[in-house]
Scaffold this active site. Structure first.
Site, PDB file in Angstrom:
ATOM      1  CG  ASP A   1     -17.138  -4.285  -5.162  1.00  0.00           C
ATOM      2  OD1 ASP A   1     -18.272  -4.644  -4.968  1.00  0.00           O
ATOM      3  OD2 ASP A   1     -16.754  -3.348  -6.160  1.00  0.00           O
TER       4      ASP A   1
ATOM      5  CE  LYS B   1     -19.944  -3.874   2.238  1.00  0.00           C
ATOM      6  NZ  LYS B   1     -19.098  -3.658   0.954  1.00  0.00           N
TER       7      LYS B   1
ATOM      8  N   GLY C   1     -24.820  -5.729  -3.523  1.00  0.00           N
ATOM      9  CA  GLY C   1     -25.426  -7.168  -3.275  1.00  0.00           C
ATOM     10  C   GLY C   1     -24.397  -7.999  -3.225  1.00  0.00           C
ATOM     11  CG  HIS C   2     -24.180 -10.068  -0.299  1.00  0.00           C
ATOM     12  ND1 HIS C   2     -22.920  -9.503  -0.107  1.00  0.00           N
ATOM     13  CD2 HIS C   2     -24.904  -9.879   0.588  1.00  0.00           C
ATOM     14  CE1 HIS C   2     -22.968  -8.547   0.864  1.00  0.00           C
ATOM     15  NE2 HIS C   2     -24.264  -8.976   1.283  1.00  0.00           N
TER      16      HIS C   2
ATOM     17  CD  GLN D   1     -23.445   1.065  -2.038  1.00  0.00           C
ATOM     18  OE1 GLN D   1     -23.790   1.698  -1.231  1.00  0.00           O
ATOM     19  NE2 GLN D   1     -24.020   0.496  -3.067  1.00  0.00           N
TER      20      GLN D   1
HETATM   21  P1  IMP Z   1     -24.243   4.889  -7.748  1.00  0.00           P
HETATM   22  O1  IMP Z   1     -24.287   4.304  -6.238  1.00  0.00           O
HETATM   23  O2  IMP Z   1     -25.037   3.862  -8.633  1.00  0.00           O
HETATM   24  O3  IMP Z   1     -24.902   6.275  -7.640  1.00  0.00           O
HETATM   25  O4  IMP Z   1     -22.646   5.043  -8.134  1.00  0.00           O
HETATM   26  C1  IMP Z   1     -21.852   5.922  -7.924  1.00  0.00           C
HETATM   27  C2  IMP Z   1     -20.308   5.396  -7.617  1.00  0.00           C
HETATM   28  O5  IMP Z   1     -20.361   4.438  -6.645  1.00  0.00           O
HETATM   29  C3  IMP Z   1     -19.897   4.681  -8.782  1.00  0.00           C
HETATM   30  O6  IMP Z   1     -18.341   4.951  -8.960  1.00  0.00           O
HETATM   31  C4  IMP Z   1     -20.312   3.256  -8.604  1.00  0.00           C
HETATM   32  O7  IMP Z   1     -19.335   2.536  -9.189  1.00  0.00           O
HETATM   33  C5  IMP Z   1     -19.894   3.128  -7.316  1.00  0.00           C
HETATM   34  N1  IMP Z   1     -20.566   1.864  -6.467  1.00  0.00           N
HETATM   35  C6  IMP Z   1     -21.920   2.007  -6.138  1.00  0.00           C
HETATM   36  N2  IMP Z   1     -22.109   0.710  -5.382  1.00  0.00           N
HETATM   37  C7  IMP Z   1     -21.139   0.118  -5.496  1.00  0.00           C
HETATM   38  C8  IMP Z   1     -20.772  -1.347  -4.953  1.00  0.00           C
HETATM   39  O8  IMP Z   1     -21.596  -1.830  -4.273  1.00  0.00           O
HETATM   40  N3  IMP Z   1     -19.330  -1.599  -5.123  1.00  0.00           N
HETATM   41  C9  IMP Z   1     -18.470  -0.997  -5.700  1.00  0.00           C
HETATM   42  N4  IMP Z   1     -18.922   0.346  -6.208  1.00  0.00           N
HETATM   43  C10 IMP Z   1     -20.013   0.984  -6.132  1.00  0.00           C
END
Ligand code: IMP
Length: 443
Positions: free
Chosen positions: A13, A16, A40-41, A223
């Protein structure tokens, strides 16, 4: 030859999307290399809100080939829906290419993500429940379904049914939850296969050909560094490698194809989901950051935890990714504070840590050591050059640069394109476009 990686320096977040947009004019290919629809955006396009979780934002530019690399996990329902939404807005998806080796997120993976989170109770990871972890797990177990399996109906039938059977055994046996109707799921898959077949391609070759011709390729990480499966704050991480090395394994290029690595960092720090966060401000400071920085989710309603910038983590991100420069976003959000703090060391017992501690025990219990800097107290959201920033804001950027050991080349002071300061040689071509990156999609 320039391959450029854009990588989040924090827990995702970082904004990007806006930086990709700034670089897009000069790119020939924009390739996503990991993650799935857990990122995503949000984009405002002709007054309509467009949410792209999976398709690279390069799709908005007719001159760009948008690649979904082999390291990405693709939910067919989500990508088809995004394609339809884009087409309805008159945006062509002709330039979309999906790697034949990208793995597929199926309904069973989403169900298992939810069941696994629930069974962990208070030890839950706070995943997005989009099936990301279970799909990467199947990839590692070598039972996953790949995009290329959609090409041949017989293979799809065989492999699909086997996978659903295995997953139903887990759903019903391990979690005592209702199993999925395999015929129904296979019917859906056949439909998506027909839609996606024309887009499946050898994306590694597409990228390499562009690089060979001297064209620019942007490798877009989802991420951020601290959510990296290997180098992040395990186990509170995602299941892929957002760090720059992931750009190679996730698209099929070699390290020598990468020339520049731009890290994106907010001027403060946020985190979604569970896990330690030394500089978190669970107080009115954090609430003020949340409010002005719009740090809450419109998709799942999740609030992003907020805190001061942590330069121990930033230096770590620079090192792990071999970043060559930084883009600092949301500097304007700090205008409201009289004093700005930043963590420069951790204290654990009598020990001081300049580097990110290897033991999770230390990271989760350490105390941040802060430096205080004067705030600037005035609106900076219209600044377009460094000179237009108050001296305190310039000092803060200087501080970030010195702590990180690499130059800050882009500063964002608001969501609009024009609210950007490009430092040091970068060309300022910030005419407004038909669309606006409102935010990284809050999950
Ligand atoms: P997962 O990717 O859904 O398996 O989640 C694993 C961890 O990554 C969790 O703490 C999510 O909140 C975090 N996470 C996954 N994608 C994002 C993102 O795009 N931004 C922020 N946190 C993310």
């Amino acid at each position: 030859m320039p391959g450029i990686v854009l990588v989040g320096a924090q827990w995702g977040d970082e904004g990007k999307g806006k930086i990709t947009d700034l670089l897009a004019d000069d790119m020939h290919v924009v390739a996503r290399y990991q993650g799935g629809n857990n990122a995503g955006h949000t984009i405002i396009y002709q007054d309509k809100v467009l949410k792209l979780h999976l398709i690279p934002s390069g799709i908005l530019y007719p001159h760009i080939i948008s690649v979904i690399g082999n390291g990405v996990v693709v939910n067919p329902a989500v990508i088809v829906q995004e394609m339809d939404e884009l087409n309805e807005l008159g945006i062509s998806t002709e330039n979309l290419r999906i790697s034949h080796n990208a793995h597929i997120i199926l309904r069973c993976h989403e169900v298992l993500d939810g069941l696994s989170e629930e069974s962990r109770g208070s030890f839950g990871l706070g995943t997005t429940r989009r099936g990301i972890g279970p799909t990467y797990a199947d990839k590692a177990m070598r039972v996953g379904l790949r995009m290329q399996d959609l090409v041949y109906p017989r293979i799809l039938e065989e492999k699909g049914r086997l996978l659903f059977k295995l997953k139903n055994e887990m759903i019903a046996g391990l979690y005592q939850a209702p199993p999925l109707d395999i015929d129904e799921e296979m019917e859906k898959l056949r439909h998506y296969a027909d839609r996606l077949r024309p887009y499946i391609d050898d994306t590694s070759l597409i990228i390499k050909s562009a690089l060979r011709e001297g064209k620019n390729v942007l490798f877009e990480g989802a991420q951020g560094t601290l959510l990296d499966l290997d180098h992040g704050t395990y186990p509170y991480v995602t299941s892929s490698n957002p760090t720059a090395g992931g750009a190679c394994t996730g698209t099929g290029v070699g390290p020598r194809d990468i020339e520049e690595i731009i890290g994106v960092s907010k001027a403060y720090l946020t985190r979604v989901g569970s896990g330690p966060f030394p500089t978190e401000q669970s107080n009115e400071i954090g609430e003020a950051m949340q409010k002005l920085g719009q740090e809450f989710g419109t998709t799942t309603g999740r609030v992003r935890r907020c805190g001061w910038l942590d330069t121990v983590l930033l230096r770590y991100a620079v090192r792990i990714n071999t970043m060559t420069s930084l883009a600092v976003t949301k500097l304007d959000v700090l205008s409201q504070f009289d004093t700005i703090k930043a963590c420069v060391r951790y204290k654990y017992g009598d020990e001081l840590f300049e580097e990110f501690p290897v033991h999770q025990e230390i990271f989760s219990r350490c105390e941040p050591v802060y430096v205080d800097m004067p705030g600037w107290g005035i609106d900076i959201s219209e600044a377009t050059t460094l000179e237009e920033l108050p001296p305190e804001a310039r000092s803060y950027l200087q501080f970030i640069q010195e702590e990180a050991g690499i130059p800050v080349k882009i500063v964002s002071v608001g969501p609009e394109r024009r609210q950007t300061i490009v430092i040091d040689g970068g060309e300022r071509r910030l005419e407004e476009r038909k669309f606006l990156f409102q935010d990284d999609l809050p999950l």
